[in-house]
Design an enzyme around this catalytic site. Sequence first.
Site, mmCIF file in Angstrom:
data_model
loop_
_atom_site.group_PDB
_atom_site.id
_atom_site.type_symbol
_atom_site.label_atom_id
_atom_site.label_comp_id
_atom_site.label_asym_id
_atom_site.label_seq_id
_atom_site.Cartn_x
_atom_site.Cartn_y
_atom_site.Cartn_z
ATOM 1 N N LYS A 103 0.815 -1.212 0.000
ATOM 2 C CA LYS A 103 0.000 0.000 0.000
ATOM 3 C C LYS A 103 0.843 1.254 0.000
ATOM 4 O O LYS A 103 0.472 2.269 -0.591
ATOM 5 C CB LYS A 103 -0.951 0.009 1.197
ATOM 6 C CG LYS A 103 -2.099 -0.962 1.041
ATOM 7 C CD LYS A 103 -3.239 -0.633 1.979
ATOM 8 C CE LYS A 103 -4.426 -1.551 1.718
ATOM 9 N NZ LYS A 103 -5.464 -1.436 2.725
ATOM 10 N N LYS A 116 -5.639 -8.507 -7.143
ATOM 11 C CA LYS A 116 -6.921 -8.641 -6.464
ATOM 12 C C LYS A 116 -7.942 -7.636 -7.010
ATOM 13 O O LYS A 116 -7.568 -6.508 -7.342
ATOM 14 C CB LYS A 116 -6.693 -8.370 -4.978
ATOM 15 C CG LYS A 116 -7.668 -9.052 -4.066
ATOM 16 C CD LYS A 116 -7.329 -8.730 -2.624
ATOM 17 C CE LYS A 116 -8.566 -8.872 -1.770
ATOM 18 N NZ LYS A 116 -8.382 -8.463 -0.396
ATOM 19 N N LYS A 163 -11.302 -1.674 -5.319
ATOM 20 C CA LYS A 163 -12.002 -0.445 -5.671
ATOM 21 C C LYS A 163 -11.003 0.636 -6.123
ATOM 22 O O LYS A 163 -11.390 1.630 -6.711
ATOM 23 C CB LYS A 163 -12.838 0.053 -4.497
ATOM 24 C CG LYS A 163 -12.024 0.374 -3.266
ATOM 25 C CD LYS A 163 -12.657 1.462 -2.455
ATOM 26 C CE LYS A 163 -11.725 2.089 -1.462
ATOM 27 N NZ LYS A 163 -10.376 1.690 -1.289
#
Length: 335
Positions: A114, A197, A200
Amino acid sequence: MKPSNRILSGVQPSGDLHLGNYLGALKNFVSLQKEYECFFCVVDLHAITVWQDPKQLANQTREVTAAFIAAGIDPKKNILFAQSQVPQHAQLAWIFNCVTRMGWLNRMTQFKDKAGKDKENVSVGLFSYPTLMAADILIYLATHVPVGEDQKQHLELTRDIAQKFNNDFETNLFPIPKPLIFGEATRVMSLRDGTTKMSKSDASHYSRIMLNDSPDQIVQKIKKAKTDPFPLPANLTEAKQRPEAFNLLSILAALKDQSTSEVVQLYAGKEFSIFKKELADLIVDKIEPIEKEIKKLLNDQAYLDSIMTDGKNKAMAEADSVIEKVYSVIGFLKA
Ligand code: TRP
């Protein structure tokens, strides 16, 4: 008495829900409510580790709560609540920040993914995210945690934190929670790239099916979903080597409650066009009633808020008794 069969899980309210949230999390929780005492937490404190629009956040939190109910979680039988409404999560997370070692958090792959190259500029909360997750679980002395592949490492860390706390303070207060690994389609992958994956935050709308997509949009997205030029794989071994085909087959399997290998056999050697049509129809069939129910629930804010208040009260009663023990073990004055 310590609980022996208690589950806690959390879902972030960080925007609209997609098929991955449904198949990878919500749908799997439904069967657990029979065997376990379940705490389902909408983790808004986790959501703000990255920026959330204050005008949207409350609604996003209600939306995830509605999605739990629409997916089939009985709000009377289970404890459904928002994380930020039970302040003991944050209290225990701080204590865990002081138990957890820097080296442990430095090894977390989700943070590395991230943060990417922007390590200096992400929030401290994003780094210590897993200690809050450990607090979510251990504040209820949960014994089992349903986790997908990507959260396994965080659960391992939770076990390490529980163990170290128990050792440091010579107590057996915390259970060492066990993972419950889901079966098929625990990880729904992007429709544009079978190796990442479904998310969003992917720039391409075609990478994901949203729960609120129209039937037309769903058909279009499945039609455009990346595949390869070959007919559908002949067996599971071959399917696993073709990530996009495997993803679509796994989605169909999860929606039908069948194993991926059964579904592979069913479609072996067939053309993608036929398969995709059946898949799109099935997604529409499954998702439409859920989305309708979410909308209906969202229109009844008083009802949703009453569920969450009830959940908060029940959760807080449990959390409070554990925090009291933690305070005493650490040597804090009574809260
Ligand atoms: N980190 C989890 C995710 O992103 C969400 C989460 C927060 C969670 N607290 C939890 C999951 C506790 C299980 C248990 O999917």
